[in-house]
Scaffold this motif. Structure first.
Motif, PDB file in Angstrom:
ATOM      1  N   MET A 215       0.826  -1.180   0.000  1.00  0.00           N
ATOM      2  CA  MET A 215       0.000   0.000   0.000  1.00  0.00           C
ATOM      3  C   MET A 215       0.872   1.244   0.000  1.00  0.00           C
ATOM      4  N   GLU A 216       1.920   1.208   0.779  1.00  0.00           N
ATOM      5  CA  GLU A 216       2.806   2.374   0.847  1.00  0.00           C
ATOM      6  C   GLU A 216       3.430   2.666  -0.513  1.00  0.00           C
ATOM      7  N   ALA A 217       3.847   1.605  -1.211  1.00  0.00           N
ATOM      8  CA  ALA A 217       4.441   1.784  -2.533  1.00  0.00           C
ATOM      9  C   ALA A 217       3.402   2.322  -3.519  1.00  0.00           C
ATOM     10  N   ASP A 218       2.168   1.838  -3.439  1.00  0.00           N
ATOM     11  CA  ASP A 218       1.120   2.333  -4.326  1.00  0.00           C
ATOM     12  C   ASP A 218       0.809   3.804  -4.064  1.00  0.00           C
ATOM     13  N   LEU A 219       0.789   4.200  -2.802  1.00  0.00           N
ATOM     14  CA  LEU A 219       0.540   5.608  -2.488  1.00  0.00           C
ATOM     15  C   LEU A 219       1.633   6.487  -3.080  1.00  0.00           C
ATOM     16  N   ALA A 220       2.867   6.038  -2.996  1.00  0.00           N
ATOM     17  CA  ALA A 220       3.977   6.807  -3.558  1.00  0.00           C
ATOM     18  C   ALA A 220       3.912   6.804  -5.085  1.00  0.00           C
ATOM     19  N   ARG A 221       3.621   5.650  -5.668  1.00  0.00           N
ATOM     20  CA  ARG A 221       3.627   5.525  -7.125  1.00  0.00           C
ATOM     21  C   ARG A 221       2.508   6.320  -7.787  1.00  0.00           C
ATOM     22  N   TYR A 222       1.294   6.184  -7.279  1.00  0.00           N
ATOM     23  CA  TYR A 222       0.150   6.774  -7.960  1.00  0.00           C
ATOM     24  C   TYR A 222      -0.199   8.182  -7.479  1.00  0.00           C
ATOM     25  N   TYR A 223       0.074   8.482  -6.202  1.00  0.00           N
ATOM     26  CA  TYR A 223      -0.375   9.755  -5.657  1.00  0.00           C
ATOM     27  C   TYR A 223       0.766  10.636  -5.151  1.00  0.00           C
ATOM     28  N   ARG A 224       1.993  10.136  -5.179  1.00  0.00           N
ATOM     29  CA  ARG A 224       3.166  10.870  -4.670  1.00  0.00           C
ATOM     30  C   ARG A 224       2.958  11.273  -3.206  1.00  0.00           C
ATOM     31  N   LEU A 225       2.385  10.343  -2.436  1.00  0.00           N
ATOM     32  CA  LEU A 225       2.151  10.557  -1.007  1.00  0.00           C
ATOM     33  C   LEU A 225       2.934   9.536  -0.203  1.00  0.00           C
ATOM     34  N   GLU A 226       3.205   9.890   1.037  1.00  0.00           N
ATOM     35  CA  GLU A 226       3.842   8.947   1.959  1.00  0.00           C
ATOM     36  C   GLU A 226       2.812   8.509   2.984  1.00  0.00           C
ATOM     37  N   LEU A 227       2.849   7.259   3.334  1.00  0.00           N
ATOM     38  CA  LEU A 227       1.940   6.756   4.364  1.00  0.00           C
ATOM     39  C   LEU A 227       2.212   7.470   5.687  1.00  0.00           C
ATOM     40  N   ALA A 228       3.441   7.876   5.884  1.00  0.00           N
ATOM     41  CA  ALA A 228       3.799   8.591   7.112  1.00  0.00           C
ATOM     42  C   ALA A 228       3.037   9.905   7.236  1.00  0.00           C
ATOM     43  N   ASP A 229       2.516  10.428   6.118  1.00  0.00           N
ATOM     44  CA  ASP A 229       1.715  11.656   6.177  1.00  0.00           C
ATOM     45  C   ASP A 229       0.477  11.468   7.038  1.00  0.00           C
ATOM     46  N   LEU A 230       0.019  10.228   7.167  1.00  0.00           N
ATOM     47  CA  LEU A 230      -1.113   9.941   8.043  1.00  0.00           C
ATOM     48  C   LEU A 230      -0.757  10.297   9.482  1.00  0.00           C
ATOM     49  N   TRP A 231       0.424   9.937   9.913  1.00  0.00           N
ATOM     50  CA  TRP A 231       0.863  10.188  11.289  1.00  0.00           C
ATOM     51  C   TRP A 231       1.305  11.632  11.473  1.00  0.00           C
ATOM     52  N   ARG A 232       1.690  12.262  10.404  1.00  0.00           N
ATOM     53  CA  ARG A 232       2.106  13.670  10.475  1.00  0.00           C
ATOM     54  C   ARG A 232       0.915  14.615  10.460  1.00  0.00           C
ATOM     55  N   GLY A 233      -0.266  14.093  10.234  1.00  0.00           N
ATOM     56  CA  GLY A 233      -1.466  14.915  10.222  1.00  0.00           C
ATOM     57  C   GLY A 233      -1.774  15.534   8.871  1.00  0.00           C
ATOM     58  N   ARG A 234      -1.042  15.161   7.825  1.00  0.00           N
ATOM     59  CA  ARG A 234      -1.272  15.727   6.495  1.00  0.00           C
ATOM     60  C   ARG A 234      -2.206  14.861   5.643  1.00  0.00           C
TER      61      ARG A 234
ATOM     62  N   ARG B 116      -9.448  10.249   3.672  1.00  0.00           N
ATOM     63  CA  ARG B 116      -8.794  10.438   2.376  1.00  0.00           C
ATOM     64  C   ARG B 116      -7.970   9.207   2.008  1.00  0.00           C
ATOM     65  N   LEU B 117      -7.286   8.624   2.986  1.00  0.00           N
ATOM     66  CA  LEU B 117      -6.506   7.414   2.728  1.00  0.00           C
ATOM     67  C   LEU B 117      -7.419   6.304   2.218  1.00  0.00           C
ATOM     68  N   ALA B 118      -8.580   6.136   2.846  1.00  0.00           N
ATOM     69  CA  ALA B 118      -9.525   5.102   2.413  1.00  0.00           C
ATOM     70  C   ALA B 118     -10.010   5.360   0.995  1.00  0.00           C
ATOM     71  N   VAL B 119     -10.292   6.601   0.662  1.00  0.00           N
ATOM     72  CA  VAL B 119     -10.759   6.944  -0.686  1.00  0.00           C
ATOM     73  C   VAL B 119      -9.653   6.656  -1.706  1.00  0.00           C
ATOM     74  N   LEU B 120      -8.432   7.054  -1.398  1.00  0.00           N
ATOM     75  CA  LEU B 120      -7.322   6.823  -2.319  1.00  0.00           C
ATOM     76  C   LEU B 120      -7.091   5.332  -2.549  1.00  0.00           C
ATOM     77  N   ILE B 121      -7.144   4.548  -1.491  1.00  0.00           N
ATOM     78  CA  ILE B 121      -6.929   3.104  -1.613  1.00  0.00           C
ATOM     79  C   ILE B 121      -8.064   2.464  -2.406  1.00  0.00           C
ATOM     80  N   ARG B 122      -9.293   2.894  -2.143  1.00  0.00           N
ATOM     81  CA  ARG B 122     -10.450   2.328  -2.828  1.00  0.00           C
ATOM     82  C   ARG B 122     -10.374   2.559  -4.341  1.00  0.00           C
ATOM     83  N   HIS B 123      -9.735   3.638  -4.741  1.00  0.00           N
ATOM     84  CA  HIS B 123      -9.704   3.986  -6.159  1.00  0.00           C
ATOM     85  C   HIS B 123      -8.347   3.743  -6.819  1.00  0.00           C
ATOM     86  N   LEU B 124      -7.542   2.881  -6.219  1.00  0.00           N
ATOM     87  CA  LEU B 124      -6.288   2.507  -6.863  1.00  0.00           C
ATOM     88  C   LEU B 124      -6.594   1.739  -8.144  1.00  0.00           C
TER      89      LEU B 124
END
Length: 100
Positions: free
Chosen positions: A1-20, A25-33
């Motif tokens: 999942m982390e690799a997909d977030l980086a590949r398709y959305y240029r996001l880091e999973l760590a952004d979840l813990w950073r509050g960004r 939003r994470l659920a929506v992004l994953i649902r629409h991979l």
């Protein structure tokens, strides 16, 4: 999942813990991979997009042979083996019944 977030959305999973990144939003992004994402494949997808299927159909149309990597071909072969094994099992049971 982390690799997909980086590949398709240029996001880091760590952004979840950073509050960004919110959980919603994470659920929506994953649902629409896309279908060829690692998450989709891990959840049982075939990893083929519409383009892959169209190219395989073009190979089939021009050569008369299905593309060997086409998941539909593999799925049909598996179903055929399953049906054959079930028919053999039923025949053996019937033979055993008739032998008694």
């Amino acid at each position: 999942m982390e690799a997909d977030l980086a590949r398709y959305y240029r996001l880091e999973l760590a952004d979840l813990w950073r509050g960004r990144l919110s959980l919603r939003r994470l659920a929506v992004l994953i649902r629409h991979l896309p279908d060829d994402s690692a998450v989709a494949v891990a959840l049982g997808g075939e990893g083929w997009t519409l383009s892959h299927y169209l190219m395989a159909d073009m190979v089939h149309a021009t050569t008369g042979q299905p593309h060997p990597a086409d998941p539909r071909v593999r799925r049909a072969e598996e179903e055929k083996r399953t049906r054959l094994a079930e028919a053999v099992r039923r025949a053996e049971l019937r033979r055993a019944e008739l032998a008694d």
